[in-house]
Design an enzyme around this catalytic site. Structure first.
Site, short mmCIF file in Angstrom:
data_model
loop_
_atom_site.label_atom_id
_atom_site.label_comp_id
_atom_site.label_asym_id
_atom_site.label_seq_id
_atom_site.Cartn_x
_atom_site.Cartn_y
_atom_site.Cartn_z
N ASP A 44 34.17 35.60 47.78
CA ASP A 44 34.31 36.57 46.68
C ASP A 44 33.21 37.61 46.81
OD1 ASP A 44 34.52 37.71 43.87
OD2 ASP A 44 35.95 36.06 43.68
N ASP B 67 33.79 40.89 50.89
CA ASP B 67 34.59 41.99 50.36
C ASP B 67 35.76 42.16 51.33
OD1 ASP B 67 35.79 44.39 49.78
OD2 ASP B 67 33.92 45.53 49.64
N TYR C 180 48.92 49.68 41.53
CA TYR C 180 49.04 48.21 41.55
C TYR C 180 50.45 47.81 41.96
CZ TYR C 180 48.50 43.33 40.06
OH TYR C 180 48.45 41.96 40.02
N LYS D 293 51.44 45.65 45.30
CA LYS D 293 52.06 44.33 45.27
C LYS D 293 53.45 44.32 45.92
CE LYS D 293 48.58 42.21 43.49
NZ LYS D 293 47.82 41.26 44.31
N ILE E 61 49.03 35.86 33.80
CA ILE E 61 48.25 34.63 33.78
C ILE E 61 46.93 34.94 33.08
CG2 ILE E 61 47.19 32.83 35.22
CD1 ILE E 61 50.29 33.04 35.54
N THR F 275 43.51 35.31 32.79
CA THR F 275 42.33 35.32 33.67
C THR F 275 41.42 36.47 33.23
OG1 THR F 275 43.27 36.92 35.22
CG2 THR F 275 43.76 34.60 35.66
P1 NAP Z 1 40.41 38.12 38.56
O1 NAP Z 1 40.29 37.25 37.36
O2 NAP Z 1 39.89 39.52 38.47
O3 NAP Z 1 39.77 37.41 39.83
C1 NAP Z 1 39.85 38.04 41.08
C2 NAP Z 1 38.56 37.87 41.84
O4 NAP Z 1 38.62 38.71 43.01
C3 NAP Z 1 37.35 38.32 41.04
O5 NAP Z 1 36.26 37.45 41.25
C4 NAP Z 1 37.09 39.69 41.64
O6 NAP Z 1 35.78 40.17 41.46
C5 NAP Z 1 37.40 39.42 43.10
N1 NAP Z 1 37.51 40.65 43.88
C6 NAP Z 1 37.75 41.92 43.44
N2 NAP Z 1 37.68 42.78 44.47
C7 NAP Z 1 37.40 42.04 45.57
C8 NAP Z 1 37.19 42.37 46.93
N3 NAP Z 1 37.23 43.64 47.37
N4 NAP Z 1 36.93 41.37 47.80
C9 NAP Z 1 36.86 40.09 47.38
N5 NAP Z 1 37.02 39.72 46.09
C10 NAP Z 1 37.29 40.69 45.20
O7 NAP Z 1 41.94 38.22 38.99
P2 NAP Z 1 43.17 37.19 38.78
O8 NAP Z 1 43.86 37.58 37.54
O9 NAP Z 1 42.72 35.80 39.00
O10 NAP Z 1 44.09 37.67 39.98
C11 NAP Z 1 44.07 37.08 41.26
C12 NAP Z 1 45.22 37.64 42.08
O11 NAP Z 1 46.45 37.37 41.41
C13 NAP Z 1 45.15 39.16 42.25
O12 NAP Z 1 45.63 39.51 43.53
C14 NAP Z 1 46.10 39.66 41.18
O13 NAP Z 1 46.63 40.92 41.48
C15 NAP Z 1 47.17 38.58 41.21
N6 NAP Z 1 47.95 38.48 39.98
C16 NAP Z 1 47.35 38.21 38.79
C17 NAP Z 1 48.12 38.14 37.64
C18 NAP Z 1 47.53 37.83 36.31
O14 NAP Z 1 48.25 37.99 35.30
N7 NAP Z 1 46.29 37.42 36.21
C19 NAP Z 1 49.51 38.35 37.72
C20 NAP Z 1 50.08 38.62 38.95
C21 NAP Z 1 49.29 38.68 40.08
P3 NAP Z 1 35.53 41.27 40.26
O15 NAP Z 1 35.70 40.50 38.99
O16 NAP Z 1 34.16 41.78 40.51
O17 NAP Z 1 36.60 42.33 40.42
#
Ligand code: NAP
Length: 255
Positions: free
Chosen positions: A37, A63, A156, A160, A189, A191
């Site tokens: 991360d 990154d 976004y 995706k 989700i 998060t």
């Molecule tokens: P999250 O809570 O923001 O966690 C994602 C993690 O990735 C965070 O620790 C973030 O750090 C880190 N990150 C950001 N930019 C990065 C980079 N350049 N290199 C490495 N790590 C990086 O997100 P999440 O909701 O768990 O989502 C995880 C994945 O599921 C994403 O691809 C998201 O698009 C997808 N997704 C999520 C949902 C939802 O509803 N949550 C729905 C559909 C798809 P920072 O906090 O500093 O940014």
């Protein structure tokens, strides 16, 4: 035996949210997990938590948009754990929420750089190790926003949608190498990403209720709902599954 006993799994964006749940579930089922991360404090804490619970994990700063870092970290993971079998391309950012004509080229590029180029780079550097290991499983985190539109976050959606087809193309390229590639499509989700998005719009509680109502099942999902799908795709239980889309969305896209 665990469902992914002795597999070596790299999870990107593994410190929080869905990535964190993937790390914990994979480790609980016997995988050696590289938590990666850009949030070092949270990532290190998670690796320690997994080790404290009897699992195997190490943290690396990564990154996903930085090619040199991807190359270096993947080589270190392979050295530390002796191979790479599983890659969860989870890191992603939401980016701006506004109409297309108001978005700057920099705002557009930032989302594409993390969500699309990041998946490309991690896949590129994982493949040689998986070929050496005799196979592997790559899991690309797309979204319901990679399947259907909504008038909110254009870069976004673009990112995706791209990830969905990158998984299919890579599935075709690497099937002969026994490397399976699939995409996962979560509904909303709960998060830090979603909470932050609702904060930016105003009222988190009201926003959550509105999001709950978008899902026929009556509520948003939790990170483990996605992590167990990832576990299935990482394990041999899915050995005939490649180029497919695992939709985990409480019925959001069933309409
Ligand atoms: P999250 O809570 O923001 O966690 C994602 C993690 O990735 C965070 O620790 C973030 O750090 C880190 N990150 C950001 N930019 C990065 C980079 N350049 N290199 C490495 N790590 C990086 O997100 P999440 O909701 O768990 O989502 C995880 C994945 O599921 C994403 O691809 C998201 O698009 C997808 N997704 C999520 C949902 C939802 O509803 N949550 C729905 C559909 C798809 P920072 O906090 O500093 O940014």
């Amino acid at each position: 035996m665990g469902r992914v006993e002795n597999r070596v799994a790299i999870v990107t964006g593994g410190a929080l949210g869905i990535g964190k749940a993937c790390c914990e579930v994979l480790a609980k089922e016997g995988a050696k997990v590289a938590v990666t991360d850009i949030l070092d404090k949270e990532g290190k804490k998670l690796a320690e938590k997994i080790k404290g619970a009897g699992g195997v994990a190490e943290y690396w700063h990564l990154d996903v948009a930085n090619e040199k870092e991807v190359e270096k970290v993947f080589s270190e993971v392979a050295k530390t754990f002796s191979k790479i079998d599983v890659l969860v391309n989870n890191a992603g950012i939401a980016g701006v929420s506004k109409p297309t004509h108001e978005i700057t080229a920099e705002e557009w590029d930032r989302v594409i750089s993390v969500n699309v180029k990041g998946v490309f780079l991690c896949t590129k550097y994982a493949i040689p190790y998986m070929k050496k290991a005799g196979g592997g499983s790559i899991i690309d985190m797309s979204s319901i926003y990679g399947i259907m539109g909504a008038p909110d976050a254009p870069p976004y959606h673009a990112s995706k949608g791209a990830v969905r087809l990158m998984a299919k193309t890579d599935a075709l390229f690497y099937a002969k190498d026994k490397i399976r590639v699939n995409s996962v499509h979560p509904g909303f989700i709960w998060t830090p990403m979603v909470e932050g998005y609702l904060k930016s719009l105003g009222n988190v509680q009201e926003g959550r209720k509105a999001l709950d109502n978008l899902h026929p099942i009556g509520h948003v999902g939790e990170p483990n709902d996605i992590a167990y799908g990832v576990l299935y795709l990482a394990s041999d239980e899915s050995k005939f599954v490649t180029g497919s889309e695992l939709v985990i969305d409480g019925g959001y896209t069933a309409r």
